[in-house]
Design a protein around this motif. Structure first.
Motif, PDB file in Angstrom:
ATOM      1  N   TYR A  27       6.958  -2.594  -0.431  1.00 30.44           N
ATOM      2  CA  TYR A  27       5.789  -2.752   0.436  1.00 30.44           C
ATOM      3  C   TYR A  27       6.201  -2.599   1.894  1.00 30.44           C
ATOM      4  O   TYR A  27       7.233  -3.120   2.315  1.00 30.44           O
ATOM      5  CB  TYR A  27       5.187  -4.139   0.228  1.00 30.44           C
ATOM      6  CG  TYR A  27       3.881  -4.381   0.961  1.00 30.44           C
ATOM      7  CD1 TYR A  27       2.659  -4.009   0.394  1.00 30.44           C
ATOM      8  CD2 TYR A  27       3.866  -4.999   2.211  1.00 30.44           C
ATOM      9  CE1 TYR A  27       1.459  -4.236   1.053  1.00 30.44           C
ATOM     10  CE2 TYR A  27       2.665  -5.230   2.875  1.00 30.44           C
ATOM     11  CZ  TYR A  27       1.464  -4.853   2.286  1.00 30.44           C
ATOM     12  OH  TYR A  27       0.276  -5.079   2.947  1.00 30.44           O
ATOM     13  N   CYS A  29       4.567  -2.931   5.860  1.00 29.60           N
ATOM     14  CA  CYS A  29       3.431  -3.277   6.706  1.00 29.60           C
ATOM     15  C   CYS A  29       3.017  -2.030   7.473  1.00 29.60           C
ATOM     16  O   CYS A  29       3.801  -1.455   8.220  1.00 29.60           O
ATOM     17  CB  CYS A  29       3.790  -4.391   7.682  1.00 29.60           C
ATOM     18  SG  CYS A  29       3.989  -5.961   6.840  1.00 29.60           S
ATOM     19  N   ASN A  67      -0.166  -0.961   3.723  1.00 24.59           N
ATOM     20  CA  ASN A  67      -1.545  -1.368   4.046  1.00 24.59           C
ATOM     21  C   ASN A  67      -2.025  -0.736   5.346  1.00 24.59           C
ATOM     22  O   ASN A  67      -1.230  -0.295   6.181  1.00 24.59           O
ATOM     23  CB  ASN A  67      -1.620  -2.890   4.178  1.00 24.59           C
ATOM     24  CG  ASN A  67      -0.841  -3.365   5.377  1.00 24.59           C
ATOM     25  OD1 ASN A  67       0.342  -3.090   5.499  1.00 24.59           O
ATOM     26  ND2 ASN A  67      -1.509  -4.050   6.287  1.00 24.59           N
ATOM     27  N   CYS A 212      -1.635  -9.041   3.966  1.00 26.04           N
ATOM     28  CA  CYS A 212      -0.459  -8.448   3.336  1.00 26.04           C
ATOM     29  C   CYS A 212      -0.042  -9.193   2.069  1.00 26.04           C
ATOM     30  O   CYS A 212       0.416  -8.571   1.117  1.00 26.04           O
ATOM     31  CB  CYS A 212       0.697  -8.358   4.335  1.00 26.04           C
ATOM     32  SG  CYS A 212       0.456  -6.996   5.501  1.00 26.04           S
ATOM     33  N   HIS A 237       4.676 -12.940  11.145  1.00 26.50           N
ATOM     34  CA  HIS A 237       3.974 -12.268  10.049  1.00 26.50           C
ATOM     35  C   HIS A 237       4.653 -12.434   8.678  1.00 26.50           C
ATOM     36  O   HIS A 237       4.031 -12.881   7.720  1.00 26.50           O
ATOM     37  CB  HIS A 237       3.788 -10.802  10.411  1.00 26.50           C
ATOM     38  CG  HIS A 237       2.929 -10.039   9.463  1.00 26.50           C
ATOM     39  ND1 HIS A 237       1.673 -10.465   9.087  1.00 26.50           N
ATOM     40  CD2 HIS A 237       3.150  -8.879   8.782  1.00 26.50           C
ATOM     41  CE1 HIS A 237       1.152  -9.592   8.239  1.00 26.50           C
ATOM     42  NE2 HIS A 237       2.030  -8.636   8.029  1.00 26.50           N
ATOM     43  N   GLU A 241       3.665 -14.565   5.381  1.00 27.09           N
ATOM     44  CA  GLU A 241       3.422 -13.915   4.085  1.00 27.09           C
ATOM     45  C   GLU A 241       4.148 -14.668   2.967  1.00 27.09           C
ATOM     46  O   GLU A 241       3.591 -14.895   1.892  1.00 27.09           O
ATOM     47  CB  GLU A 241       3.944 -12.476   4.095  1.00 27.09           C
ATOM     48  CG  GLU A 241       2.986 -11.458   4.657  1.00 27.09           C
ATOM     49  CD  GLU A 241       3.519 -10.037   4.441  1.00 27.09           C
ATOM     50  OE1 GLU A 241       3.966  -9.720   3.326  1.00 27.09           O
ATOM     51  OE2 GLU A 241       3.503  -9.264   5.408  1.00 27.09           O
TER      52      GLU A 241
HETATM   53 ZN   LIG Z   1       2.076  -6.965   6.870  1.00 28.45          ZN
END
Ligand SMILES: [Zn+2]
Length: 465
Positions: A27, A29, A67, A212, A237, A241
């Motif tokens: 993943y 961001c 995302n 996220c 961030h 998460e």
């Molecule tokens: Zn993120």
């Protein structure tokens, strides 16, 4: 050597082992589509691209999710100042972002989920956090209570003693000094204008961090292999998460956290006020080839600060031109007798290239290996010690390296009629041995961005870098 990555979670280089054999779930961001992305953003996306490409090169099947943040403080403010709807506003920058990715030859993620298309899932995750006591409501908003999550601070190495009880933060971005309970769901206020969702959490919108956690777990499962981003995202961030996700799943969220260092411009932090702030478009508009920009952004080891300079960009252009010229000259080798040295030369380059990248993606070293190979093979070509089949092997080896580098993508050179006509005129002049005229036409063609090289097979056109 086994593949090792520096894991921000443990602050050590660890051997990479995927959760599922042969498969990696990753993943990244993605952008907040409130403006054109700048070159610092693209460093992060190119690093993610390299990680993914190298895993692919090693035989892993990579599922990659990035995302798109299309609702936050900045997108709302931007749409309001232009008096357009949020979606109309973000659509423009989203489209630009995908064009930029293509220009930089960044491989497409499997999916680019948008925050605004996942509001109900976010509300659902917030509900779970409320139910298990990790969140509370206050004046229409919902906050994550960090004191209920003792591992908080594990990624950013913040001590729980630094946490201020009772401090609440509604902003999406904040500093370590401001640490406190952060907003999962923001109750509507006047500044939000038309932007809100009526949900069981009340009228409002999600915080950035919950986005996220929700989308990564939706598409990759509650425990996945790699999460990437710039070092600026470590706190708050990514810390947030982890808290949101693990407080619900009660299991480890991500195995490997990979963060790239900052990009500086001409030795300074990029800032609009310093006049050294560049979007990718700003640089393309100066006439630079996007592949040279890609080359420059990836050529420094990702955990080192990268100093972006226009001098460096010229250097990248020249490096790229050496690669292209090398590939071109390999196609012109005619000799038949093979050179026994070539196989060994290629084998060694391959091993050294892989060793460099296995060591936490040391790209500057990997590029050094390729330059050595180019130099050695060029020498064999000059000495006429290379056969056409050796040349083909070398060319295939370069293409194999390029699965990771992604720089040999050359635009198809489409010449317009005017240039084609000039090339014919120049050939005519050369036939008549009117060298002065031929030279004059060559200069005219060059002023149109095309370089003409005379080869035994006739004139060859290439784009001026
Ligand atoms: Zn993120």
């Amino acid at each position: 050597m086994a593949l090792r990555f520096f894991n921000t979670l443990t602050r050590t280089k660890e051997e990479f082992v995927s959760i599922e054999l042969g498969k990696v779930r990753m993943y990244t961001c993605g952008p907040t589509v409130w403006d054109y992305a700048h070159i610092g953003n693209f460093r992060a996306y190119i690093v993610a691209d390299l990680i993914k490409r190298y895993l692919g090169y090693k035989g892993y099947e990579v599922k990659h999710i990035m995302n798109i943040t299309d609702v936050d403080d900045k997108t709302i403010a931007g749409s309001q100042s232009e008096k357009v709807s949020l979606s109309e506003y973000t659509q423009r920058y989203k489209k630009a972002f995908f064009e930029d990715l293509e220009n930089l030859n960044i491989e497409k993620a499997d999916l680019y989920p948008e925050a605004t298309a996942h509001i109900m899932e976010m509300v659902d995750l917030v509900k779970k956090l409320l139910e298990n006591g990790h969140a509370y409501q206050l004046e229409g908003s919902t906050y994550f209570k960090i004191s209920t999550f003792p591992p908080y601070g594990q990624l950013s190495k913040m001590k729980m003693g630094d946490l201020k009880a009772g401090v609440r933060i509604s902003k999406d971005e904040y500093e370590k000094e401001e640490v406190g309970d952060f907003a999962l769901w923001k109750g509507w206020d006047e500044k939000d204008g038309e932007v809100f969702w009526g949900t069981e959490r009340g009228k409002g919108r999600p915080g950035w961090h919950i986005e996220c956690s929700t989308m990564s777990m939706k598409y990759l499962g509650k425990h996945f292999d790699i999460h990437t981003g710039g070092v600026d995202l470590i706190f708050p961030h990514h810390e947030n998460e982890i808290a949101q996700s693990q407080a619900v799943t009660k299991e480890k969220f991500v195995n490997f956290w990979l963060h790239n260092e900052f990009l500086m411009v001409e030795g300074k932090k990029m800032a609009k006020s310093l006049g050294n702030f560049y979007t990718l478009r700003d640089i393309l508009n100066k006439g630079y080839n996007p592949m040279a920009i890609r080359y420059l952004l990836m050529s420094t080891y990702y955990r080192q600060q990268l100093n972006f300079t226009f001098q460096g960009l010229e250097g990248a252009k020249n490096a790229l031109q050496r690669f292209y010229d090398f590939m071109d000259s390999l196609t012109r080798v005619k000799k038949q007798k093979d050179n026994a040295m070539v196989d060994e030369l290629l084998r060694k380059a391959r091993v050294d290239f892989e060793n460099a990248l296995d060591d936490d993606l040391n790209m500057s070293e990997a590029l050094g290996v390729i330059f050595d190979l180019v130099r050695d093979v060029n020498r064999l070509m000059d000495e006429e010690e290379l056969s056409s089949s050796d040349a083909l092997k070398a060319s295939n080896q370069m293409k194999s390296f390029d699965k990771v580098l992604g720089i040999l993508k050359k635009e198809e050179l489409v010449l317009d009629d005017k240039i084609k006509e000039l090339i014919l005129k120049r050939e005519e002049a050369r036939r008549k041995k009117d060298w002065a005229l031929a030279d004059k036409i060559r200069k005219e063609i060059k002023s149109l961005g095309i370089i003409i090289e005379d080869t035994p097979e006739g004139p060859k056109a290439k784009r001026k870098m």
